[in-house]
Design a protein around this motif. Structure first.
Motif, PDB file in Angstrom:
ATOM      1  N   GLU A 109       0.838  -1.209   0.000  1.00  0.00           N
ATOM      2  CA  GLU A 109       0.000   0.000   0.000  1.00  0.00           C
ATOM      3  C   GLU A 109       0.871   1.258   0.000  1.00  0.00           C
ATOM      4  O   GLU A 109       0.612   2.223  -0.732  1.00  0.00           O
ATOM      5  N   ALA A 110       1.910   1.256   0.823  1.00  0.00           N
ATOM      6  CA  ALA A 110       2.755   2.442   0.960  1.00  0.00           C
ATOM      7  C   ALA A 110       3.451   2.805  -0.355  1.00  0.00           C
ATOM      8  O   ALA A 110       3.673   3.989  -0.633  1.00  0.00           O
ATOM      9  N   TRP A 111       3.795   1.786  -1.142  1.00  0.00           N
ATOM     10  CA  TRP A 111       4.527   2.026  -2.383  1.00  0.00           C
ATOM     11  C   TRP A 111       3.633   1.947  -3.617  1.00  0.00           C
ATOM     12  O   TRP A 111       4.125   1.951  -4.753  1.00  0.00           O
ATOM     13  N   GLY A 112       2.318   1.875  -3.406  1.00  0.00           N
ATOM     14  CA  GLY A 112       1.396   1.888  -4.533  1.00  0.00           C
ATOM     15  C   GLY A 112       1.409   0.627  -5.369  1.00  0.00           C
ATOM     16  O   GLY A 112       1.020   0.655  -6.536  1.00  0.00           O
ATOM     17  N   ARG A 113       1.836  -0.492  -4.774  1.00  0.00           N
ATOM     18  CA  ARG A 113       1.870  -1.742  -5.521  1.00  0.00           C
ATOM     19  C   ARG A 113       0.553  -2.498  -5.345  1.00  0.00           C
ATOM     20  O   ARG A 113      -0.118  -2.379  -4.321  1.00  0.00           O
ATOM     21  N   ALA A 114       0.240  -3.319  -6.330  1.00  0.00           N
ATOM     22  CA  ALA A 114      -0.961  -4.143  -6.239  1.00  0.00           C
ATOM     23  C   ALA A 114      -0.769  -5.242  -5.195  1.00  0.00           C
ATOM     24  O   ALA A 114       0.343  -5.723  -4.967  1.00  0.00           O
ATOM     25  N   HIS A 115      -1.853  -5.625  -4.552  1.00  0.00           N
ATOM     26  CA  HIS A 115      -1.797  -6.704  -3.570  1.00  0.00           C
ATOM     27  C   HIS A 115      -3.165  -7.364  -3.506  1.00  0.00           C
ATOM     28  O   HIS A 115      -4.167  -6.790  -3.955  1.00  0.00           O
ATOM     29  N   PRO A 116      -3.255  -8.591  -2.957  1.00  0.00           N
ATOM     30  CA  PRO A 116      -4.557  -9.262  -2.879  1.00  0.00           C
ATOM     31  C   PRO A 116      -5.538  -8.449  -2.037  1.00  0.00           C
ATOM     32  O   PRO A 116      -5.164  -7.820  -1.049  1.00  0.00           O
ATOM     33  N   ARG A 117      -6.818  -8.468  -2.459  1.00  0.00           N
ATOM     34  CA  ARG A 117      -7.838  -7.698  -1.741  1.00  0.00           C
ATOM     35  C   ARG A 117      -8.889  -8.591  -1.106  1.00  0.00           C
ATOM     36  O   ARG A 117      -9.662  -8.137  -0.287  1.00  0.00           O
ATOM     37  N   ASP A 118      -8.961  -9.844  -1.519  1.00  0.00           N
ATOM     38  CA  ASP A 118      -9.971 -10.755  -0.999  1.00  0.00           C
ATOM     39  C   ASP A 118      -9.290 -11.866  -0.207  1.00  0.00           C
ATOM     40  O   ASP A 118      -8.288 -12.434  -0.664  1.00  0.00           O
ATOM     41  N   TRP A 119      -9.869 -12.200   0.944  1.00  0.00           N
ATOM     42  CA  TRP A 119      -9.157 -13.015   1.914  1.00  0.00           C
ATOM     43  C   TRP A 119      -9.977 -14.217   2.364  1.00  0.00           C
ATOM     44  O   TRP A 119     -11.200 -14.140   2.484  1.00  0.00           O
TER      45      TRP A 119
END
Length: 285
Positions: free
Chosen positions: A46-56
């Motif tokens: 989040e801090a570096w604006g990278r994509a990451h999983p959103r559903d857990w």
């Protein structure tokens, strides 16, 4: 016109059957339990604006995935068993390496929350749980809606952050064959400080010695390869030797299968030297 952000989905099933159904229906769901590795990674993304999983898919509420107990001649460790439970388990001295590793993972808060399954699925080269489990010939149990399978830990870990877990599978347990009563184990970790630190080098040793003679040896080194490695050549060299002679038998050539790297914590030459020193200390202990 501003659009509302898409809210992430958070599933928290209370049965393995429900979890496997969700996993099969959406392989993009990111599985978590203690989240002590995952949430810092997400925060960094989040801090570096990278994509990451959103559903857990949170499996921490599934009772059958927790706990330590014997099933005939195998010790079954549920995948969501906490480090604190591993640290405090009332098991014989062959468990000492895992007990010591669990006591060095983060601090008390991380030990209470983090899980052994998460440590293995995260597949860091410096995962503290891997060397002790390797020397105990651990198997990993994975489940999908199609059934369960077991594979050696060394085959489950395929590389840095890479495992053999299929898209529709969840790790359910770690299985250990019952060690010999005479076996003893040791875990040693080198870091910049004692706690809350990523390992520079770590080693685990399991030795079965009778009347001072080594009958069987298990040795593993972590943070010196993409995945922690057993040292079968060195294990064979020690078998049948006097335990008191073991540290002198161990030489740098026995570690030729490792591939340490240079990074911010240490260079490759230092790691190689430290690994041999720690192995000697572990066997001497």
């Amino acid at each position: 016109m501003r659009t509302s952000p898409v809210q992430p989905r958070w599933h928290r099933p209370t049965s393995l059957e429900e979890a496997l159904r969700l996993r099969a229906g959406d392989p993009a769901l990111r599985v978590l339990a203690g989240a002590t590795d995952l949430l810092p990674a997400v925060a960094g993304a989040e801090a570096w604006g990278r994509a990451h999983p959103r559903d857990w898919l949170d499996i921490s509420a599934i009772p059958e995935l927790r706990g330590i107990g014997w099933e005939q001649d195998r010790l079954r460790i549920g995948a969501t068993t906490s480090w604190a439970s591993l640290r405090d388990a009332a098991l014989p001295p062959w468990w000492d390496a895992m007990r010591a590793a669990a006591a060095r993972v983060g601090g008390p808060q991380v030990q209470a929350r983090g899980t052994i399954g998460g440590n293995l699925c995260n597949a860091s080269p410096a995962a503290d749980g891997v060397p002790p489990l390797l020397v105990m010939d651990a198997l990993v149990e994975c489940a999908s809606r199609g059934g369960r399978r077991e594979l050696p830990l060394g085959a489950f870990l395929r590389g840095n952050r890479a495992t053999a877990l299929a898209d529709d599978e969840i790790m359910t347990a770690i299985l250990l064959p019952r060690p010999a009563a005479a076996a003893r184990s040791v875990f040693l970790k080198l870091g910049a400080r004692r706690h809350l630190v990523i390992s520079i080098v770590m080693v685990a040793a399991m030795i079965e010695a009778v009347d001072g003679i080594i009958r069987a040896a298990g040795l593993a080194v972590g943070a010196c390869s993409a995945v922690a490695q057993r040292l079968p050549g060195l294990e064979a060299a020690l078998t049948g030797q006097r335990l008191v002679d073991a540290p002198e038998i161990m030489q740098s050539a026995h570690l030729s299968g490792l591939s340490p790297i240079d990074d911010i914590r240490a260079d490759a030459a230092y790691r190689a030297t430290a690994a041999l020193t720690l192995l000697r200390r572990a066997v001497a202990a």
